[in-house]
Design a protein around this motif. Structure first.
Motif, short mmCIF file in Angstrom:
data_model
loop_
_atom_site.label_atom_id
_atom_site.label_comp_id
_atom_site.label_asym_id
_atom_site.label_seq_id
_atom_site.Cartn_x
_atom_site.Cartn_y
_atom_site.Cartn_z
N GLU A 1 -41.24 -32.24 104.39
CA GLU A 1 -42.58 -31.70 104.56
C GLU A 1 -42.99 -31.96 106.00
N THR B 1 -56.59 -21.95 96.44
CA THR B 1 -57.13 -22.64 97.60
C THR B 1 -58.64 -22.67 97.47
N ARG B 2 -59.18 -23.71 97.95
CA ARG B 2 -60.62 -23.87 97.94
C ARG B 2 -61.02 -24.34 99.32
N GLU C 1 -55.04 -28.60 92.93
CA GLU C 1 -54.78 -29.01 94.29
C GLU C 1 -54.91 -30.52 94.40
N LEU D 1 -48.69 -36.27 96.51
CA LEU D 1 -48.08 -36.42 97.81
C LEU D 1 -48.64 -37.62 98.57
N ASN E 1 -49.19 -17.27 105.52
CA ASN E 1 -49.35 -18.64 105.05
C ASN E 1 -50.04 -19.50 106.07
N LEU F 1 -56.75 -25.24 105.68
CA LEU F 1 -57.88 -24.99 104.80
C LEU F 1 -58.30 -26.22 104.01
N ALA F 2 -57.35 -26.76 103.29
CA ALA F 2 -57.70 -27.92 102.48
C ALA F 2 -57.91 -29.15 103.37
N PHE F 3 -57.42 -29.08 104.54
CA PHE F 3 -57.46 -30.25 105.40
C PHE F 3 -58.08 -29.95 106.75
N ILE G 1 -52.28 -33.07 95.84
CA ILE G 1 -52.58 -33.97 96.94
C ILE G 1 -52.29 -35.39 96.50
N LYS H 1 -41.94 -35.57 107.05
CA LYS H 1 -41.58 -36.53 106.00
C LYS H 1 -40.32 -36.03 105.32
N LEU I 1 -49.38 -26.97 99.64
CA LEU I 1 -50.74 -27.24 99.22
C LEU I 1 -51.60 -25.99 99.20
N ILE I 2 -51.24 -25.04 100.03
CA ILE I 2 -52.14 -23.90 100.13
C ILE I 2 -51.68 -22.75 99.27
N ARG I 3 -50.54 -22.90 98.65
CA ARG I 3 -50.15 -21.81 97.76
C ARG I 3 -50.75 -22.08 96.40
N HIS J 1 -53.69 -20.67 106.03
CA HIS J 1 -54.43 -21.61 105.20
C HIS J 1 -53.96 -23.04 105.33
N THR J 2 -53.13 -23.28 106.29
CA THR J 2 -52.62 -24.64 106.40
C THR J 2 -53.75 -25.63 106.60
#
Lengths: 748, 444
Positions: A199, B9-10, B19, B26, A12, A18-20, B23, A207, B4-6, A15-16
């Motif tokens: 989170e 994912t992009r 996603e 949250l 896991n 990844l989106a950010f 987002i 949070k 978020l990553i499960r 990808h933490t």
């Protein structure tokens, strides 16, 4: 073909970011700025950046095999020297390019300036990017042998009380061997153990969500772990407390006061009877038992009921099913039937006789002989290799997951590869020889020095228990006996805790530690004092399994109502009320038979054998019911193999499948009998309610049911049905409605 | 943040709609609401509509169909390899297939043949798990089958169950055809009954004669009046709510005429039924078409009996091929005539290939080294032969194509991103696809 990493959650981390990709950028405000003159080294200054950006996670460049796109890094940077080689020496010098650092492939890819399969991992404006650039322009120093090494990490604060929907910024300090300290908050990784409660952001901002209780956030940096624990009180007035019947109540109620979650009241007799019968004996009480219990006025009738359930064969059947599934009593071949039946009987008889748990584990671990004279050896028939054996034993009896440590240091734990192979070495002298019986081996101690080869170093490792010294065991001694000695030793910190946590979960739906077989410092219990007290009680009892159950179900904590009050509906981990559970597949099938008066027959077993007493998984094939409702296949040591989640097929099955319909209309079954009975309809409805729910119907329910039964009926052609037929249809319909209610399908 | 990553994912260029919603929920990372909405609309606009219409029919030849005696014949090989069958020409110039597949020969423009298949495993059970999931079998994990992934990702369409398996010819011992770590709710709905039987009736879906829709609805109304316990606990037990939703869906399926009609083969023209073949496979193919029309997204037509260790040629000639050929071919034609072929992928495969050399019992044994796939429909380029096996069909003579690649191609055509990530119940993350290659040569 890469084998996926076998360890929990490890990948896991990949990808933490990844989106950010911006996460690193967001926290560029503090940190390295004052250190611009300090010489950088690979281990302390580069690897953490790669780890934080997930470059060296299992799904990316630390993927088993050769890493994505041929660029190989060690998992989470545990082998920095190898990583250094791959970055600096491989790739024809393109990965790092000191003359023009920003043209280094390492940076071009990480920033997605040239297309990167992993996307953008580092923003060029981030401190991490700048630091990598500086390291490259400095000529990629590996660092000196005299460089300080990381000694420990410290999270601040360690523990505090937080209100719901609040935030806490964590600070993580790395302490080095030279006494130096560095703030590594931005480079550390964060993971809460309950995502419904908290989170944690990339930058260490925690949070707190809406659920009261205790939540832990695991913090990792460079192979070191630490934990932040937040206590989140609900803060509701806790005025009325049920009486404290034993130490469980004292500790649970103290916690409830502390977190300000008022408990629900103790449940009524009917609820208790149904609940405890299902939880201990895996069955519904009969109508007669229910009537007798409700009419009984003795003050200790609940305790007496518990005793009678614990001495019933149903208890042994039900718990033997639980144990044989995770002990992998699996039918792969028709010839397995003998050993599977024998092994199941061995477990069941041990439970019925209340054999001490340490004794049972000893007999299993150290089993020798053939299935005929010692059924416990069947476990070695299923679990063949020392690696598998140590992994199973650790997870089953110690609540420790060792799988990761086979290949690399466990990232959340203190276990190393040495610990892994040391534990495996106890199984290195298990001999096996085929017997005349197909598929059966005789298991014996193979004389010789106990040791197991570390797959990575290729060096032999001698036996040592977890956290213990290396043992020298004489070639004549079976090393498994030494392991068994340690299992039941009072100093073993894992053995008792693991069992009581597993059993706690059986009764409360949620372990004090979740998952129940992943007990580690970085995954603390929600009520650590309670876990300790239960473990001590279990040890003091001489590992008496019935004593664990007794103390649990006698507590008022267990006997609280499932109905939440104005405050505690949100509680998921403080046990302020009973958490309802859907009946397990076998229990539900038996309950259906009992309510409808039908019978399910199973191959090779006497008529009337109940589903909870089935010895192995083979019956899942012949019974679509068991399969649809998630009976496990005995393929894994994890209780999670049992599936309790609802599905469309389950609903269709209960509503309309042939086997369920046949039960409702069984000749001589309950609907048939009630239809023929001359008792008043209201009496019959009462009996149905007692049979299904252990309670009387409400006035409203009685009215609806009576009206339903007495209304005239017509056949599909519109002609009136004959009264006898109409009545039987009506009772079948009524039964159908009852079995499809959640009140029936749940233990509550 | 971990959540978020499960799921999907992009990278930064293509945040998925799901996603974005998470987002947004949250409220993270300083995104303003308008920004979130803009991303959301972009994300949804980016999802092509064609995927929504797509369906899959897998024809699973349990036991392992002989590749040489079906779509990859070797007419020039010695007799002990070539076997007893001759070849016939097809609509594709120069392409020949087994002589006992005349209907497929005429319709090879509606599918493609992959002759460079390789399948790594030669054991039953494991084959069902591997070939139907695209993941090599390991003892520690049951990977979800394609249908389960489709069920999870695409969900219900017009109230129909998303994943249906026809027949019982899938070996589930090693998890074949099942949802594995994705969980029970994504298992196939299995129709074990024979659609060729006069009294064809689905357990669980169709109501039996003595229970009319009226009576069933009456039962349900009574249930609704009794089922009030959960109202008091619902807030705390999330699966109670999920169970209620499944009950509503189940009730809809049992009582609505739609599901019943989808399964009612008597609505079909008897002549068409004849063309499919009056046998369990033929009528299952027809049923698969009806189910797809009704909204089912993934149908596995399972067909057993291909494990021809003895009497390979007799079994094939007398039983298997005379049923396979018209059933498969008629399905392709029928789908095309109804305008459904463009949106329905039809994939034909089995456990593995069979030994090129014929054994002493006139049979062929298990063979992992070479296998053949048939695939068409749903935007797949058809009318071509891809790859080739060596002279004796022992192994691929061109770059091998494995089921991982087939899986990647299926997911690609269905709009399921290959970097979709799932978390197993024990916390381990898995990608949806095992690094397969989307087969460009199959894309239009």
């Amino acid at each position: 073909m890469p084998t996926p990493c076998r360890c929990a959650r490890l990948r896991n981390a990949a990808h933490t970011a990844l989106a950010f990709g911006m996460a690193l950028f967001l926290c560029a405000a503090h940190g390295f700025a004052d250190e611009s003159a300090r010489p950088l080294g690979f281990v302390n200054d580069v690897v953490p950046i790669l780890t934080k950006a997930s470059c060296n996670s299992g799904g990316c460049h630390a993927k088993a095999g050769n890493g994505q796109n041929g660029f190989r890094l060690s998992l989470l940077g545990f082998e920095p020297q190898e990583d250094y080689e791959h970055i600096v020496r491989e790739g024809h010098g393109r990965r790092v390019f000191p003359a023009a650092p920003e043209q280094s492939l390492l940076l071009l890819k990480a920033s997605n300036t040239v297309p990167h399969g992993g996307g953008k991992r580092l923003d060029p404006s981030s401190e991490g990017y700048k630091q990598l650039t500086r390291w490259i322009s400095d000529g990629m120093p590996y660092g000196q042998e005299t460089d300080p090494t990381l000694a420990s990490i410290e999270v601040q604060p360690k523990r505090n009380v937080m209100s719901r929907r609040s935030e806490q910024q964590l600070k993580v300090l790395a302490h080095y061997s030279d006494g130096g300290t560095r703030d590594v908050t931005r480079m550390a990784l964060y993971e809460p153990n309950d995502k419904a409660m908290a989170e944690a952001g990339e930058d260490g901002l925690v949070k707190i969500l809406d659920v009261p209780g205790n939540v832990a956030v695991m913090v990792r940096y460079q192979g070191m772990v630490s934990v932040y624990i937040a206590s989140i009180p609900l803060g509701a007035p806790v005025v009325e407390m049920p009486a404290e019947k034993n130490f469980i109540d004292a500790l649970v109620f103290a916690n409830l006061k502390q977190v300000g979650v008022p408990p629900s009241p103790v449940c009524d007799d009917a609820t208790f009877l149904r609940r405890v019968s299902l939880d201990i004996a895996g069955r519904l009480p009969t109508v007669e038992e229910t009537k007798a219990f409700l009419a009984n006025t003795e003050s200790d009738k609940r305790d007496k009921l518990i005793e009678s359930l614990l001495t019933s064969p149903d208890y042994a059947d039900y718990f033997a099913g639980k144990w044989t599934a995770i002990l992998r009593n699996k039918r792969d071949d028709t010839s397995d039937i003998t050993s599977n039946f024998a092994f199941h009987s061995w477990v069941r008889d041990g439970l019925l006789a209340n054999k001490p748990y340490d004794q049972m584990v000893r007999e299993l671990l150290a089993a020798t002989g053939t299935i005929g004279d010692n059924p416990a050896v069947a476990w070695y028939k299923r679990v063949l290799e020392p690696q598998q054996q140590l992994e199973d034993v650790a997870q089953l009896f110690l609540g420790v997951r060792m799988q990761c440590a086979q290949c690399h240091h466990h990232p959340f734990e203190r276990w190393s590869q040495k610990d892994y192979y040391s534990l495996g070495a106890f199984f290195s002298r298990v001999g096996r020889k085929p017997t005349a019986t197909r598929g059966e081996d005789v298991i014996f101690h193979k004389r010789g020095m106990a040791q197991l080869e570390n797959k990575k170093t290729k060096l032999p490792v001698k036996p040592a228990v977890l956290g213990g010294e290396t043992l020298t065991i004489a070639p004549d001694e079976d090393p498994r006996l030494k392991l068994a000695d340690w299992m039941g030793d009072k100093s073993n910190p894992f053995f008792a805790k693991s069992l009581v946590n597993r059993y706690w979960k059986h009764f409360f739906k949620r372990g004090l530690v979740e998952p129940e077989d992943d007990i580690r410092e970085t995954n603390p219990a929600t009520n650590p004092e309670l876990l300790d007290a239960l473990a001590n009680h279990f040890t003091a009892s001489g590992y008496d399994l019935k004593a664990v159950i007794r103390v649990i179900v006698q507590s008022n904590t267990y006997q609280l109502s499932a109905i939440p009050n104005a405050y505690n509906a949100v509680d998921r981990q403080n046990f302020s009320h009973y958490y309802p559970k859907r009946l397990q597949a076998e229990v539900m099938l038996d309950a259906l038979d009992q309510l409808t008066g039908a019978r399910t027959d199973f191959a090779d077993l006497p008529p009337g054998t109940r589903a909870i007493a089935l010895p192995d998984n083979s019956y899942n094939r012949s019974s679509p019911f068991l399969k649809v409702f998630g009976r496990p296949e005995g393929a894994s040591v994890c209780e999670c193999e049992r599936v309790q989640s609802p599905s469309l097929a389950q609903s269709l099955h209960l509503m309309n499948a042939g086997d369920v319909r046949a039960k409702l209309s069984t000749a001589g079954g309950r609907a048939d009998q009630l239809a023929k009975s001359t008792q008043p309809e209201a009496e019959k409805v009462r009996e149905l309610y007692l049979a299904a729910y252990c309670r009387e119907p409400s006035a409203e329910e009685l009215k609806v049911a009576e009206a339903y039964i007495t209304r005239p009926r017509v056949d599909p052609q519109g002609k009136p049905l004959d009264p006898a037929r109409a009545k039987r249809d009506a009772y079948e319909d009524l039964l159908w409605a009852l079995i499809n209610t959640k009140e029936y399908l749940y233990n509550h | 943040m971990y959540e978020l990553i499960r799921g999907r994912t992009r990278n930064c260029d293509g945040i998925s709609r799901r996603e974005v919603l998470r987002i947004g929920g949250l409220g993270l990372a300083g995104l303003s609401l308008p920004a979130v909405l803009r991303m959301e609309s972009e994300a949804s606009a980016a999802e092509p509509k064609k995927h929504e219409k797509r369906s899959v029919i897998v024809m699973w030849m349990q036991g392992g169909a002989s590749h040489i005696d079906t779509l990859d014949p070797k007419p020039n090989a010695p007799a002990e390899i070539r076997g007893e069958f001759g070849v016939i020409p097809t609509v594709l110039p120069g392409v020949q297939i087994c002589e006992h597949m005349p209907n497929l020969a005429r319709n090879l423009d509606k599918f493609s043949i992959i002759r460079s298949g390789y399948c790594y495993n030669a054991g039953h059970g494991i084959a069902d798990a591997y070939m139907l999931s695209g993941w090599r079998w390991t003892p520690t994990t049951v990977y979800p089958s394609y249908g389960s992934v489709v069920a999870k990702e695409l969900g219900y369409r017009r109230g129909m169950p998303p994943y249906i398996q026809l027949g019982s010819a899938v070996d589930q011992k090693s998890g074949g055809g099942l949802a594995g770590y994705l969980g029970n709710e994504h298992n196939p709905f299995i129709v074990a009954e024979d659609p060729n039987a006069p009294q064809f009736n689905i357990d669980g879906i169709a109501l039996p004669g003595d229970i009319t829709v009226n009576r069933f609805s009456r039962r349900k109304r009574m249930l609704d009046r009794f089922d009030h316990w959960q109202a008091r606990v619902e807030a705390q037990v999330s699966d109670v709510g999920a169970m209620d939703r499944f009950y509503e869906k189940a009730f809809g399926i049992v009582t609505s005429p739609q599901a019943k009609q989808a399964f009612d083969l008597s609505k079909e023209d008897p002549k068409l039924r004849d063309r499919y073949g009056r046998n369990i496979f033929g009528q299952s193919c027809l049923l698969a078409r009806r189910l797809v029309e009704a909204g089912v997204r993934f149908v596995n037509v399972s067909y057993g009996g291909w494990d021809t260790h003895a009497q390979n040629f007799t079994s094939l000639k007398d039983h298997l091929l005379p049923k396979l050929d018209p059933g498969y071919a008629t399905l392709l034609v029928d789908l095309q005539e109804r305008g459904l072929l463009d949106s329905t992928i039809v994939l034909w495969m089995g456990d593995f290939g069979r030994t090129p050399k014929i054994n002493s019992a006139a049979g062929r044994d298990h063979w992992a080294g070479s296998t053949v796939f048939g695939i068409g429909g749903g935007g797949i380029k058809t009318g071509q032969v891809i790859g080739k096996s060596d002279q004796y069909a022992e192994q691929p003579a061109s770059p091998m194509i494995q089921v991982e690649d087939i899986a990647a191609t299926l997911y690609h055509q269905l709009g399921i991103p290959l970097d979709t990530l799932y978390t197993a119940p024990d916390g381990r993350p898995f990608k949806v696809n095992a690094n397969g290659r989307v087969l460009d040569e199959l894309l239009v």
